[in-house]
Motif scaffolding. Structure first.
Motif, short mmCIF file in Angstrom:
data_model
loop_
_atom_site.label_atom_id
_atom_site.label_comp_id
_atom_site.label_asym_id
_atom_site.label_seq_id
_atom_site.Cartn_x
_atom_site.Cartn_y
_atom_site.Cartn_z
N ASP A 118 52.65 58.32 -10.68
CA ASP A 118 53.75 58.85 -10.03
C ASP A 118 53.43 58.34 -8.61
O ASP A 118 52.34 59.00 -8.67
N PRO A 119 54.17 58.05 -7.14
CA PRO A 119 54.09 57.58 -5.94
C PRO A 119 53.51 59.33 -5.76
O PRO A 119 54.19 60.45 -5.95
N MET A 120 52.44 59.50 -4.59
CA MET A 120 52.24 60.60 -4.74
C MET A 120 52.55 60.57 -2.96
O MET A 120 52.42 61.57 -1.86
N GLY A 121 52.69 59.30 -2.15
CA GLY A 121 53.45 58.96 -0.81
C GLY A 121 53.59 57.41 -0.17
O GLY A 121 53.32 57.17 -1.40
N LYS A 122 54.68 57.96 0.54
CA LYS A 122 55.38 56.54 1.25
C LYS A 122 54.80 56.24 2.85
O LYS A 122 54.40 57.10 3.63
N PHE A 123 54.15 54.83 2.93
CA PHE A 123 53.48 54.55 4.11
C PHE A 123 53.58 53.63 4.46
O PHE A 123 54.73 52.49 3.78
N GLY A 124 53.66 53.22 5.78
CA GLY A 124 54.03 52.18 6.50
C GLY A 124 52.68 51.56 7.08
O GLY A 124 51.41 52.11 7.34
N ASP A 125 51.98 50.24 7.17
CA ASP A 125 50.87 50.06 8.17
C ASP A 125 51.43 49.29 9.32
O ASP A 125 52.50 50.08 10.30
N ALA A 126 50.14 49.11 10.18
CA ALA A 126 50.57 48.68 12.04
C ALA A 126 48.94 47.56 12.05
O ALA A 126 48.45 48.05 10.82
N PHE A 127 48.80 47.14 13.10
CA PHE A 127 48.09 46.53 13.07
C PHE A 127 47.23 47.12 14.75
O PHE A 127 47.92 48.34 15.27
N ILE A 128 46.02 46.18 14.90
CA ILE A 128 45.20 47.53 16.15
C ILE A 128 44.62 45.82 16.60
O ILE A 128 45.35 45.18 16.50
N VAL A 129 44.88 46.06 17.84
CA VAL A 129 45.34 44.65 19.41
C VAL A 129 44.37 44.95 20.11
O VAL A 129 44.43 45.84 20.98
N PRO A 130 43.61 44.48 21.40
CA PRO A 130 43.06 44.97 22.14
C PRO A 130 43.82 45.72 22.98
O PRO A 130 44.93 45.16 22.92
N LYS A 131 43.24 46.41 23.68
CA LYS A 131 44.20 47.06 24.60
C LYS A 131 44.80 46.17 25.40
O LYS A 131 44.76 45.15 26.43
N GLY A 132 46.27 46.58 25.40
CA GLY A 132 47.15 46.00 26.53
C GLY A 132 47.79 45.25 25.88
O GLY A 132 48.98 44.78 26.19
N ASN A 133 47.34 44.46 24.65
CA ASN A 133 48.22 43.52 23.75
C ASN A 133 48.05 42.01 24.65
O ASN A 133 49.46 41.98 24.41
N PRO A 134 47.01 41.80 25.10
CA PRO A 134 47.54 40.41 25.50
C PRO A 134 48.31 39.76 25.10
O PRO A 134 48.61 38.82 25.53
N LYS A 135 48.19 39.23 24.18
CA LYS A 135 48.72 37.83 23.48
C LYS A 135 50.79 39.15 22.54
O LYS A 135 50.97 37.66 21.95
N GLY A 136 50.83 39.75 22.64
CA GLY A 136 51.87 40.04 22.99
C GLY A 136 51.94 40.23 21.10
O GLY A 136 53.72 40.06 20.41
N ILE A 137 50.94 40.70 20.31
CA ILE A 137 51.68 40.61 18.73
C ILE A 137 52.18 41.88 18.50
O ILE A 137 51.72 43.33 18.29
N SER A 138 53.26 42.58 18.15
CA SER A 138 53.86 42.95 16.84
C SER A 138 53.45 42.73 15.94
O SER A 138 53.91 44.23 14.86
N ASN A 139 54.13 41.72 14.76
CA ASN A 139 54.43 41.99 13.79
C ASN A 139 54.10 40.08 12.75
O ASN A 139 53.25 39.40 13.98
N TYR A 140 54.16 40.13 12.11
CA TYR A 140 53.21 38.14 11.45
C TYR A 140 54.05 37.36 12.55
O TYR A 140 53.25 36.49 11.78
#
Length: 281
Positions: A118-140
């Motif tokens: 049975d599930p023991m927890g619910k979780f989400g994902d995220a991205f790591i990006v270079p400081k300042g996120n120069p390419k503006g990446i937030s999703n796929y």
């Protein structure tokens, strides 16, 4: 003739009754336990989910949770087995260990290969990006539209997620785990790295030149539930594990056991069943 017939009926009835009392065949894990052997838990180096400490001591909240349930069942002879993430399911199926504790998302593709608790927890994902996120990446979609290079772990759910969102295979780099994901982003070989939100926060603590994207920017369907993995042949043990988990999950003892790793009541799984998650993720 009548007495012979009745004797025959009586004998047949006794045989049926005897057959009905024969217990179901124990799976390989119960065979090990009954022989006095250890319960082998398999995990990779996934901080803060499940990772090895000194002498491979099992650390992380997925390990703490699993050990807590096993202890409540009376099992304390527990042996850690550390491997790479991509080797967890193959290792379980090859009997190199008995349980996957590593913080594994319950996915339909995985449910076809192993059995989940049975599930023991619910979780989400995220991205790591270079400081300042120069390419503006937030999703796929950002990765797809900007032709960015996405790095993630071999066997991670984010490979399936990127494919579902239309990211070309040529833009996806698979590496062994978080250390290599971080290295690829820091070295400029990748523009974004896909990991769980908890893992992303931990990586950001290690490197001041990266940042973590907002997990809410990813599609709702990427929200996932974690279960503990077992062989299909060990469903007899899994049933008992689930019974013990139902009493332990969310208890004062459990929250004490996992507190140091950042797991809080907000990560509790809610009312989703493993069957539902297998069919919807």
């Amino acid at each position: 003739m009548k007495s012979i017939f009745l004797k025959g009926v009586a004998a047949a009835s006794m045989a049926i009754a005897a057959f009905a009392t024969v217990p179901a065949k124990a799976g390989p894990l119960m065979d090990r336990i009954e022989a006095g052997e250890s319960v082998r838990i398999g995990f990779a180096n996934e901080i803060p989910w499940a990772y090895p400490g000194e002498n491979n001591k099992p650390l992380g909240f997925a390990n703490a949770f699993t050990i807590g349930v096993l202890n409540s069942m009376g099992y304390e002879n527990i042996e850690p087995v550390v491997t790479e993430w991509g080797g967890l399911i193959p290792g379980l199926k090859a009997n190199r260990f008995d349980v996957i504790t590593g913080g594994m998302y319950i996915l339909k593709s995985r449910c076809e290969n192993i059995a989940f608790s049975d599930p023991m927890g619910k979780f989400g994902d995220a991205f790591i990006v270079p400081k300042g996120n120069p390419k503006g990446i937030s999703n796929y979609q950002d990765i797809k539209e900007k032709g960015a290079v996405f790095v993630t772990g071999a066997g991670y759910n984010s490979i399936e997620a990127a494919k579902k969102e239309g990211v070309p295979d040529s833009n996806v780099m698979a590496v062994p785990g978080p250390t290599e994901i971080l290295a690829a982003v820091r070295a400029g070989r990748a523009d974004a790295g896909g990991v769980t939100y908890f893992t992303a926060l931990n990586l950001a603590k290690e490197a001041d030149d990266i940042e973590v994207t907002d997990p809410s920017k990813l599609p709702d369907w990427t929200l996932n539930w974690v279960g503990i993995g077992f062989r299909d042949a060990d469903k007899d043990f899994l049933e008992k594990f689930n019974e013990a988990e139902a009493k332990y999950l969310g208890s004062e003892q459990m929250m004490k056991d996992v507190a140091e790793y950042g797991y809080t009541k907000s990560q509790l799984p809610g009312d989703k069943t493993t069957e539902w998650v297998c069919n919807n993720r």
